[in-house]
Design an enzyme around this catalytic site. Structure first.
Site, mmCIF file in Angstrom:
data_model
loop_
_atom_site.group_PDB
_atom_site.id
_atom_site.type_symbol
_atom_site.label_atom_id
_atom_site.label_comp_id
_atom_site.label_asym_id
_atom_site.label_seq_id
_atom_site.Cartn_x
_atom_site.Cartn_y
_atom_site.Cartn_z
ATOM 1 C CE1 TYR A 171 -3.835 -1.833 4.818
ATOM 2 C CE2 TYR A 171 -3.323 0.226 4.241
ATOM 3 C CZ TYR A 171 -3.787 -0.932 4.000
ATOM 4 O OH TYR A 171 -3.889 -1.467 2.743
ATOM 5 C CB SER A 197 -0.963 -0.089 1.185
ATOM 6 O OG SER A 197 -1.426 1.346 1.466
HETATM 7 P P1 NAP Z 1 -11.170 -6.202 1.196
HETATM 8 O O1 NAP Z 1 -11.951 -5.958 0.248
HETATM 9 O O2 NAP Z 1 -11.368 -6.069 2.611
HETATM 10 O O3 NAP Z 1 -10.921 -7.963 1.022
HETATM 11 C C1 NAP Z 1 -9.842 -8.438 2.224
HETATM 12 C C2 NAP Z 1 -9.837 -10.074 1.819
HETATM 13 O O4 NAP Z 1 -8.923 -10.318 2.782
HETATM 14 C C3 NAP Z 1 -11.183 -10.807 1.723
HETATM 15 O O5 NAP Z 1 -11.042 -11.841 0.843
HETATM 16 C C4 NAP Z 1 -11.327 -11.383 3.240
HETATM 17 O O6 NAP Z 1 -11.721 -12.690 3.307
HETATM 18 C C5 NAP Z 1 -9.483 -11.711 3.417
HETATM 19 N N1 NAP Z 1 -9.136 -11.752 4.688
HETATM 20 C C6 NAP Z 1 -9.309 -10.741 5.921
HETATM 21 N N2 NAP Z 1 -8.646 -11.406 6.934
HETATM 22 C C7 NAP Z 1 -8.512 -12.574 6.757
HETATM 23 C C8 NAP Z 1 -8.183 -13.834 7.604
HETATM 24 N N3 NAP Z 1 -7.980 -13.517 8.808
HETATM 25 N N4 NAP Z 1 -8.062 -14.861 6.918
HETATM 26 C C9 NAP Z 1 -8.239 -15.217 5.721
HETATM 27 N N5 NAP Z 1 -8.632 -14.147 4.755
HETATM 28 C C10 NAP Z 1 -8.709 -13.149 5.358
HETATM 29 O O7 NAP Z 1 -9.891 -5.762 0.710
HETATM 30 P P2 NAP Z 1 -8.997 -5.110 -0.670
HETATM 31 O O8 NAP Z 1 -9.407 -3.693 -0.709
HETATM 32 O O9 NAP Z 1 -9.590 -6.098 -1.690
HETATM 33 O O10 NAP Z 1 -7.565 -5.181 -0.461
HETATM 34 C C11 NAP Z 1 -6.635 -6.408 -0.791
HETATM 35 C C12 NAP Z 1 -5.384 -5.959 -0.328
HETATM 36 O O11 NAP Z 1 -5.097 -5.061 -1.206
HETATM 37 C C13 NAP Z 1 -5.159 -5.849 1.088
HETATM 38 O O12 NAP Z 1 -4.044 -6.216 1.558
HETATM 39 C C14 NAP Z 1 -5.174 -4.221 1.127
HETATM 40 O O13 NAP Z 1 -4.359 -3.807 2.305
HETATM 41 C C15 NAP Z 1 -4.492 -3.971 -0.173
HETATM 42 N N6 NAP Z 1 -4.983 -2.360 -0.622
HETATM 43 C C16 NAP Z 1 -6.058 -2.297 -1.084
HETATM 44 C C17 NAP Z 1 -6.411 -0.922 -1.114
HETATM 45 C C18 NAP Z 1 -7.746 -0.505 -1.955
HETATM 46 O O14 NAP Z 1 -7.944 0.734 -2.045
HETATM 47 N N7 NAP Z 1 -8.698 -1.268 -1.933
HETATM 48 C C19 NAP Z 1 -5.595 0.048 -1.277
HETATM 49 C C20 NAP Z 1 -4.063 -0.285 -0.888
HETATM 50 C C21 NAP Z 1 -3.717 -1.540 -0.551
HETATM 51 P P3 NAP Z 1 -12.792 -13.122 4.465
HETATM 52 O O15 NAP Z 1 -13.546 -11.895 4.930
HETATM 53 O O16 NAP Z 1 -13.617 -14.053 3.635
HETATM 54 O O17 NAP Z 1 -11.816 -13.935 5.182
#
Ligand code: NAP
Length: 249
Positions: free
Chosen positions: A160, A145
């Site tokens: 984070y 990130s």
């Molecule tokens: P999201 O929509 O919140 O999805 C997170 C995923 O992680 C879900 O599939 C969730 O599945 C899984 N997860 C969370 N805790 C878990 C656990 N304890 N065990 C197994 N699975 C778990 O997040 P996203 O926005 O797609 O983000 C994906 C990645 O990109 C993250 O690492 C985030 O930090 C990074 N990121 C995102 C953004 C953005 O703008 N979206 C920006 C910068 C970085 P379950 O709840 O089904 O377990």
């Protein structure tokens, strides 16, 4: 004609139940990979499985909490038994934690963020390392990130930001340790994307002003392809460029 450049390749994607992980799992399957989809929400994984089958692809579902580190060791053993190797590891699952001053973060919240964002990825590398080395072109992609590496770290994103800075160091270390092999390790900065995590961080924002995970997924799949040549660097989606980490001189 569909591009099947990942045919016969085995890819583990964490956080495949929604957001960036789900879009990435679908894109890898579309390109021919067998996707091992890990997340806690079983129903969402089953829906993903249906979609992958409809594309003519194959998936194995792993309903699992990444904080169950011993289960990650067992997963390595199962992958070894079935395939003897792993071609692609996408460490995508992440937790935002509370956005609050450092002094207000609860120890439990801090530990959960570190467990999912950092330790689970290390445990996966530890468990999958021999399997990735057994692949002719092992590829590791870790979802980082801007919060962890921007020059002007923001207030209140403490746990984070610290976790993502640690994740970058984890990936760079693994890249250094595998530099003489065929393996490549890349970090990704997605920038703001339309997902649940972003909505919880920025509740006042109109999600329709953001790009979607489906736009990023083909870029992540490119980093997973045998033709990808760079390692130990960060793919920055907002600028569509590869950036190199630089320490102090
Ligand atoms: P999201 O929509 O919140 O999805 C997170 C995923 O992680 C879900 O599939 C969730 O599945 C899984 N997860 C969370 N805790 C878990 C656990 N304890 N065990 C197994 N699975 C778990 O997040 P996203 O926005 O797609 O983000 C994906 C990645 O990109 C993250 O690492 C985030 O930090 C990074 N990121 C995102 C953004 C953005 O703008 N979206 C920006 C910068 C970085 P379950 O709840 O089904 O377990």
């Amino acid at each position: 004609m569909q591009n099947k450049e990942l045919a016969n390749r085995v890819a583990l994607v964490t956080g495949a139940s929604r957001g960036i992980g789900r879009a990435t799992a679908l894109e890898l399957a579309r390109r021919g990979a067998h996707v091992i989809a890990l997340a806690r929400t079983e129903g969402a994984l089953e829906e993903l499985d249906d979609e992958i089958r409809a594309l003519g692809g194959q998936a194995t579902l792993v309903p699992c909490d990444l904080k169950d580190f011993v289960a990650l060791d067992r997963l390595g053993a199962s992958i070894f038994q079935r395939w003897k190797h792993l071609d692609i590891l996408v460490g995508n699952a992440g937790l935002l934690g509370a956005l609050t001053p450092l002094g207000h973060i609860s120890p439990g919240d801090w530990e959960q963020v570190m467990a999912v964002n950092v330790t689970a990825n290390w445990r996966l590398i530890r468990s999958m390392d021999p399997l990735l080395r057994a692949s002719p072109a092992g590829r590791v992609v870790l979802l980082s990130s801007g919060a962890g590496n921007r020059a002007d770290l923001r207030a209140y994103w403490g746990a984070y930001a610290v976790s993502k800075a640690a994740l970058d160091a984890l990936g760079r270390t693994y890249a250094a340790e595998t530099v003489t092999t065929s393996m490549k390790v890349m970090m990704v900065n997605p920038g703001p994307l339309r997902t649940d995590m972003r909505a919880s961080a920025m509740p006042g924002e109109d999600p329709m002003t953001l790009r979607s995970p489906e736009e990023l997924a083909p870029k992540i799949a490119d980093l997973c392809s045998p033709g990808w040549t760079q390692t130990g660097a960060l793919y920055d989606f907002p600028t569509d460029s590869v950036q190199h980490f630089r320490g102090p001189a």
